[in-house]
Design a protein around this motif. Structure first.
Motif, mmCIF file in Angstrom:
data_model
loop_
_atom_site.group_PDB
_atom_site.id
_atom_site.type_symbol
_atom_site.label_atom_id
_atom_site.label_comp_id
_atom_site.label_asym_id
_atom_site.label_seq_id
_atom_site.Cartn_x
_atom_site.Cartn_y
_atom_site.Cartn_z
ATOM 1 N N THR A 158 -18.294 -10.033 74.652
ATOM 2 C CA THR A 158 -17.352 -9.109 73.826
ATOM 3 C C THR A 158 -16.724 -9.735 72.586
ATOM 4 O OG1 THR A 158 -17.101 -8.337 76.150
ATOM 5 C CG2 THR A 158 -15.458 -7.399 74.423
ATOM 6 N N LYS A 159 -16.953 -8.881 71.715
ATOM 7 C CA LYS A 159 -16.065 -9.371 70.520
ATOM 8 C C LYS A 159 -14.588 -8.775 70.328
ATOM 9 C CE LYS A 159 -20.270 -8.922 67.738
ATOM 10 N NZ LYS A 159 -20.185 -10.454 67.431
ATOM 11 N N ASP A 203 -17.134 -14.844 70.646
ATOM 12 C CA ASP A 203 -17.341 -13.783 71.523
ATOM 13 C C ASP A 203 -16.929 -14.169 72.966
ATOM 14 O OD1 ASP A 203 -18.705 -12.559 69.543
ATOM 15 O OD2 ASP A 203 -20.611 -12.560 70.269
ATOM 16 N N ASP A 222 -16.620 -14.078 77.317
ATOM 17 C CA ASP A 222 -17.072 -13.322 78.450
ATOM 18 C C ASP A 222 -16.291 -13.388 79.642
ATOM 19 O OD1 ASP A 222 -17.127 -16.101 79.201
ATOM 20 O OD2 ASP A 222 -19.231 -16.338 79.769
ATOM 21 N N ARG A 275 -7.700 -4.818 74.681
ATOM 22 C CA ARG A 275 -8.093 -6.076 75.066
ATOM 23 C C ARG A 275 -7.916 -7.379 74.438
ATOM 24 N NH1 ARG A 275 -13.263 -3.924 73.324
ATOM 25 N NH2 ARG A 275 -14.275 -5.299 71.859
ATOM 26 N N GLU A 314 -8.851 -0.272 72.729
ATOM 27 C CA GLU A 314 -10.042 0.579 73.405
ATOM 28 C C GLU A 314 -9.842 1.827 73.435
ATOM 29 O OE1 GLU A 314 -11.358 -1.594 76.879
ATOM 30 O OE2 GLU A 314 -11.995 -3.250 75.886
ATOM 31 N N GLU A 367 -16.183 1.678 68.555
ATOM 32 C CA GLU A 367 -16.251 0.293 68.982
ATOM 33 C C GLU A 367 -15.966 -0.668 67.822
ATOM 34 O OE1 GLU A 367 -16.961 -1.287 71.438
ATOM 35 O OE2 GLU A 367 -17.092 0.281 72.799
#
Length: 213
Positions: free
Chosen positions: A24-25, A32, A34, A66, A90, A99
């Protein structure tokens, strides 16, 4: 009859959760991830009984963001710091947000700017070379000619001594920051794993002690 439910727009509940999986960025991060931290704020309602109050979330999250583990750690350890910490939104006002767009990394940005500067530098040298060749062809040089030649040499010296090293310094600092961020994220992941293993061990020990009694 002894139970009452009450709702109000100002009633809310906030929660943090840890998410694992995928690459995920994150806005404000070069890497990135995880595993990361999610913050949610939802509407809430209260159910009142004679013996207790119960709180329930209602609907989709009003706000959902996030953060990388590093961003979350910076957030909770940097209270009262103006501007806050970067996060990736988000959901806002209950609606899903577009996005995160693709962005070049700081390393790529500095490298691109350095290449542009070198192209400009090479073009300027060629132009100044032509001007200098025209000037030196003259039998005698005027004060203006001498001034122009001096200015060209000073510009060339400044570019080599100051500007090029500055770009190199920016590139090195960028790489240092990326390495530091990567180390921070790895340390946070290891610490989380250690914590989870410790909690699991405590739960198992409590279970065994409970069985022994």
């Amino acid at each position: 009859m002894e139970t009452e439910n009450t709702k109000h727009p100002s009633f809310g509940q906030v929660s943090f959760s840890r998410t694992t999986g995928g690459h995920t960025k994150f806005y404000g991060s070069e890497l990135d991830q995880d595993h990361y931290i999610t913050l949610e704020i939802k509407n809430s309602e209260i159910q009142r009984e004679l013996t207790q109050d119960r709180y329930y979330t209602t609907g989709v999250p009003l706000i959902k963001v996030r953060m990388s583990s590093g961003q979350f750690a910076e957030l909770i350890t940097s209270l009262n710091v103006g501007g806050g910490v970067c996060c990736t939104i988000e959901r806002f006002d209950g609606m899903k947000v577009e996005e995160l767009p693709e962005q070049e990394s700081r390393k790529e940005f500095v490298h691109r700017k350095f290449e542009d500067r070198m192209k400009m530098f090479a073009n300027s040298i060629r132009e100044n070379k032509k001007k200098a060749q025209e000037i030196v062809k003259k039998k005698t040089l005027s004060k203006e000619d001498i001034h122009n030649l001096t200015h060209q040499l000073e510009w060339l010296t400044s570019e080599v001594e100051n500007n090029i090293p500055f770009f190199a310094k920016c590139f090195q600092e960028t790489m240092d920051e990326v390495v530091f961020e990567a180390k921070t994220e790895v340390e946070n992941a290891i610490q989380h794993k250690i914590t989870m293993l410790g909690l699991n061990a405590l739960h198992e020990e409590n279970r065994l002690l409970g069985g022994a009694s």
